[in-house]
Each structure stands twice: as structure tokens, then as C-alpha cells.
Design a protein around this motif. Structure first.
Motif, PDB file in Angstrom:
ATOM      1  N   ASN A 195      46.783 -26.455  42.479  1.00  0.00           N
ATOM      2  CA  ASN A 195      46.648 -25.968  43.851  1.00  0.00           C
ATOM      3  C   ASN A 195      46.784 -24.451  43.921  1.00  0.00           C
ATOM      4  O   ASN A 195      46.118 -23.793  44.737  1.00  0.00           O
ATOM      5  CB  ASN A 195      47.685 -26.637  44.746  1.00  0.00           C
ATOM      6  N   LEU A 196      47.644 -23.893  43.088  1.00  0.00           N
ATOM      7  CA  LEU A 196      47.772 -22.436  43.028  1.00  0.00           C
ATOM      8  C   LEU A 196      46.433 -21.805  42.626  1.00  0.00           C
ATOM      9  O   LEU A 196      46.021 -20.784  43.188  1.00  0.00           O
ATOM     10  CB  LEU A 196      48.863 -22.042  42.039  1.00  0.00           C
ATOM     11  N   GLY A 197      45.758 -22.408  41.655  1.00  0.00           N
ATOM     12  CA  GLY A 197      44.452 -21.900  41.251  1.00  0.00           C
ATOM     13  C   GLY A 197      43.463 -21.890  42.403  1.00  0.00           C
ATOM     14  O   GLY A 197      42.679 -20.947  42.566  1.00  0.00           O
ATOM     15  N   PHE A 238      41.793 -18.499  37.339  1.00  0.00           N
ATOM     16  CA  PHE A 238      41.396 -19.124  36.078  1.00  0.00           C
ATOM     17  C   PHE A 238      42.608 -19.509  35.240  1.00  0.00           C
ATOM     18  O   PHE A 238      42.694 -20.626  34.720  1.00  0.00           O
ATOM     19  CB  PHE A 238      40.490 -18.169  35.294  1.00  0.00           C
ATOM     20  N   LEU A 239      43.574 -18.598  35.112  1.00  0.00           N
ATOM     21  CA  LEU A 239      44.744 -18.872  34.280  1.00  0.00           C
ATOM     22  C   LEU A 239      45.556 -20.057  34.819  1.00  0.00           C
ATOM     23  O   LEU A 239      46.027 -20.900  34.054  1.00  0.00           O
ATOM     24  CB  LEU A 239      45.621 -17.623  34.180  1.00  0.00           C
ATOM     25  N   ALA A 240      45.705 -20.117  36.148  1.00  0.00           N
ATOM     26  CA  ALA A 240      46.442 -21.233  36.737  1.00  0.00           C
ATOM     27  C   ALA A 240      45.716 -22.553  36.492  1.00  0.00           C
ATOM     28  O   ALA A 240      46.338 -23.568  36.118  1.00  0.00           O
ATOM     29  CB  ALA A 240      46.629 -20.996  38.233  1.00  0.00           C
ATOM     30  N   THR A 241      44.405 -22.560  36.693  1.00  0.00           N
ATOM     31  CA  THR A 241      43.636 -23.788  36.511  1.00  0.00           C
ATOM     32  C   THR A 241      43.609 -24.213  35.049  1.00  0.00           C
ATOM     33  O   THR A 241      43.670 -25.407  34.726  1.00  0.00           O
ATOM     34  CB  THR A 241      42.212 -23.602  37.049  1.00  0.00           C
ATOM     35  N   LEU A 298      42.719 -35.215  35.399  1.00  0.00           N
ATOM     36  CA  LEU A 298      42.128 -34.345  34.378  1.00  0.00           C
ATOM     37  C   LEU A 298      40.704 -33.966  34.762  1.00  0.00           C
ATOM     38  O   LEU A 298      40.314 -32.798  34.661  1.00  0.00           O
ATOM     39  CB  LEU A 298      42.140 -35.048  33.013  1.00  0.00           C
ATOM     40  N   ALA A 299      39.928 -34.948  35.223  1.00  0.00           N
ATOM     41  CA  ALA A 299      38.554 -34.663  35.628  1.00  0.00           C
ATOM     42  C   ALA A 299      38.510 -33.669  36.779  1.00  0.00           C
ATOM     43  O   ALA A 299      37.694 -32.736  36.789  1.00  0.00           O
ATOM     44  CB  ALA A 299      37.847 -35.958  36.020  1.00  0.00           C
ATOM     45  N   MET A 300      39.379 -33.847  37.760  1.00  0.00           N
ATOM     46  CA  MET A 300      39.424 -32.943  38.906  1.00  0.00           C
ATOM     47  C   MET A 300      39.750 -31.519  38.464  1.00  0.00           C
ATOM     48  O   MET A 300      39.122 -30.550  38.900  1.00  0.00           O
ATOM     49  CB  MET A 300      40.454 -33.456  39.906  1.00  0.00           C
ATOM     50  N   SER A 301      40.727 -31.368  37.577  1.00  0.00           N
ATOM     51  CA  SER A 301      41.112 -30.030  37.142  1.00  0.00           C
ATOM     52  C   SER A 301      40.042 -29.408  36.249  1.00  0.00           C
ATOM     53  O   SER A 301      39.829 -28.194  36.273  1.00  0.00           O
ATOM     54  CB  SER A 301      42.469 -30.064  36.428  1.00  0.00           C
TER      55      SER A 301
END
Length: 318
Positions: free
Chosen positions: A14-16, A29-32, A54-57
Motif C-alpha cells: 500500500n505504501l508503494g 518501486f522500492l516499496a513494491t 503475490l500476483a497482485m504485488s
């Protein structure tokens, strides 16, 4: 870790999203990327519980990589998300068709960025078809997603010179987003501006200049308002719309065209200094059009300077 890693992954993901909404691309990008790493470990241990996450992220990671101009890496992440979601949707279609459609839309965008246009169109058509069915059953939940995908479908069709079909898709997207923006302007005005800009391009391709100019000006007005409040998030869109208008005006009002292209150059120059992989090629293209505009006004020395700068940026494109 067993108790709290899933919550950490959710929060980091969510931060990403929030960082991306504010235009803070590298941080997003780093958060995701961190979220994907955590979810991959969780899914390895408990696939039934965590493969959807995992798919969502991974889908989100594809978007972040796209925003940084890292298209091939983004496509790999997005395709992995689609592969996982197809398997899940086979057994649980009601729950996961929307997620699959979202990832297909992202794959279409990344394929388009890599000039794989036929494949991009196929992925986007499948996404539109899925969202249309979902929106018929639950319009409040899925009309915004359908509008987004129709807008992207218009772009994919235009890339392959299917201009009449592209215009129909773009007009449908604008009509839908105008209705949504009338109800919730803060949430939907950015999407309306995006669709108006695309509609203007499709109208221009079919020679409908007056209607195209009106749509383009409305998009610029919206983006200018949004960029004053959130410059990191919306200056890119404002600059793109200004550049499009400059090209559009080039044959009929060269002085006005020069003014808007120069404004676009200032914005893209700043973006290219911050995110070179994402904006070097764009800046080179805008500078090339600036050179053409200057040359048409007899300002030859300035035109040569802009053309030389464009060539320098083009040479540095990866």
C-alpha cells in the motif's frame, strides 16, 4: 514472522501505491519490490493463501517498472502476475476475473511500450471484454475500470491504424468518465483529462480538428489545475498534453504551437534529469518537434540548437 509478515507485506504494498500516486517513482518501486519479495516467500510456504497476493504485488511491480522506463523487467513481472491469476481464475472465476483483467491491461501497456503492438491489442481487448461483463453485473464497482481499459484500447487500436474503432472506444471512455467525474470530481477528474487527451488524438487522426482542439484544451485545463495541487503526480500529464497541442497547432498557429511546446520542454527537461530512463526518449521527441516549429518560424539557429540537444538525448537512450 508467521504472525506479522503478511501484514507487513500488505502495508508495504500500500505504501508503494501511495508513493506512486504522489509521483515518487523510485521510492514506490522500492516499496513494491519489498512487497513482492515478502509475498513470494509466503506463497512458497502457503500457495493457496498467498498466491493471489503475490500476483497482485507483481502486477503493481510491473506498473512501477513501467513508470521508471524499465519496460522489459516490467513486462516479465506483469506476465508472471497474469500466469498466476489465470490459474486461480480457472477454479475461482467470480473472485479473480477482475484481478486478471487488471493484469492483462498492464501487460498490454508494457507490450505497447516495447512496440509489440499486435500482442498489446490482444491483451487489452481481453481486459475490456472481461471488464464489460463485470460492469454489466456491478456497474458501481467496475465502470471506472471499464473506462480505463476502453481508453487504453483506443490507444492500442490507433497504434495499428484502426482509427474509426479507436475513436469509438475513446468517446465511450470519455462519456463514462464524464459521468463518473460529475459524481466524484476529486477521484475522477484526472481520468477524465486522460481520456479527453486521448479522444483529441483520435479526432485529430480523422481530420476533425475543431472537436479535437476543444477536447485537448479541456484536458490541459484540468491537468493545469491538478498540477498546481500535486505537481509530482500531474506535471507529466500536463506536459504530454501541451506537447500534443503543439503538434496539433503546428500547421495553423505556429506561434501558439511554439509557446505550448516550449512549456512542455521545460517540464520534460526537469523530469528527464530526475528519471532519465523514463524520459530521455520523450524529451528527445519533444525537442525534435520544438526544432521543427522553430525552423518553420525562420529561427534557424535556435532550431539547430534544439535539434542537436534532441540528438544528444536520443544517443543516450538505452
Amino acid at each position: 514472522p508467521d504472525a506479522y509478515l503478511p501484514d507487513l507485506a500488505t502495508v508495504v504494498n500500500n505504501l508503494g501505491i501511495r508513493l506512486s500516486d504522489l509521483g515518487r517513482r523510485q521510492e514506490a518501486f522500492l516499496a513494491t519490490q519489498e512487497a513482492v519479495k515478502i509475498y513470494r516467500g509466503l506463497a512458497h510456504a502457503r500457495p493457496d493463501a498467498f498466491l493471489p497476493d503475490l500476483a497482485m504485488s507483481l502486477n503493481n511491480l510491473g506498473i512501477r517498472l513501467h513508470d521508471l522506463g524499465r519496460f522489459e523487467e516490467g513486462l516479465a513481472a506483469a506476465k508472471e502476475a497474469v500466469d498466476i491469476q489465470r490459474k486461480i481464475a480457472c477454479t475461482r472465476p467470480t473472485a479473480f476475473r477482475a484481478e486478471l483483467a487488471m493484469s492483462l491491461n498492464n501487460v498490454g501497456g508494457l507490450l505497447s511500450a516495447l512496440k509489440q503492438r499486435e500482442e498489446a491489442l490482444m491483451a487489452t481487448r481481453e481486459a475490456v471484454h472481461t471488464y464489460r461483463e463485470l460492469a454489466l453485473a456491478r456497474p458501481d464497482a467496475f465502470r471506472a475500470d471499464l473506462a480505463m481499459n476502453l481508453n487504453n484500447l483506443a490507444i492500442r487500436l490507433a497504434d495499428l491504424d484502426f482509427h474509426e474503432e479507436a475513436l469509438a472506444a475513446a468517446q465511450e471512455a470519455v462519456d463514462m468518465r464524464r459521468e463518473l467525474a460529475s459524481k466524484r470530481p476529486d477521484k475522477n477528474r484526472p481520468d477524465l483529462a486522460m481520456s479527453l487527451n486521448n479522444l483529441a488524438i483520435q479526432l485529430s487522426a480523422l481530420g476533425r480538428r475543431a472537436a479535437g482542439l476543444n477536447a485537448m484544451q479541456e484536458a490541459i485545463d484540468i491537468y493545469r489545475d491538478l498540477a498546481q495541487m500535486q505537481p509530482d503526480a500531474f506535471l507529466t500529464h500536463l506536459a504530454g498534453s501541451l506537447h500534443n497541442m503543439g503538434i496539433y497547432l503546428g500547421e495553423t498557429d505556429r506561434h501558439r504551437a511554439l509557446n505550448v511546446i516550449e512549456e512542455a520542454v521545460v517540464i520534460f527537461r526537469d523530469l528527464a534529469s530526475k528519471y532519465p530512463d523514463a524520459f530521455r526518449a520523450v524529451l528527445s521527441n519533444v525537442l525534435t518537434n520544438l526544432a521543427t516549429c522553430l525552423e518553420s518560424l525562420g529561427r534557424h539557429a535556435e532550431a539547430m540548437g534544439a535539434a542537436d540537444e534532441a540528438a544528444k538525448f536520443a544517443a543516450n537512450v538505452k
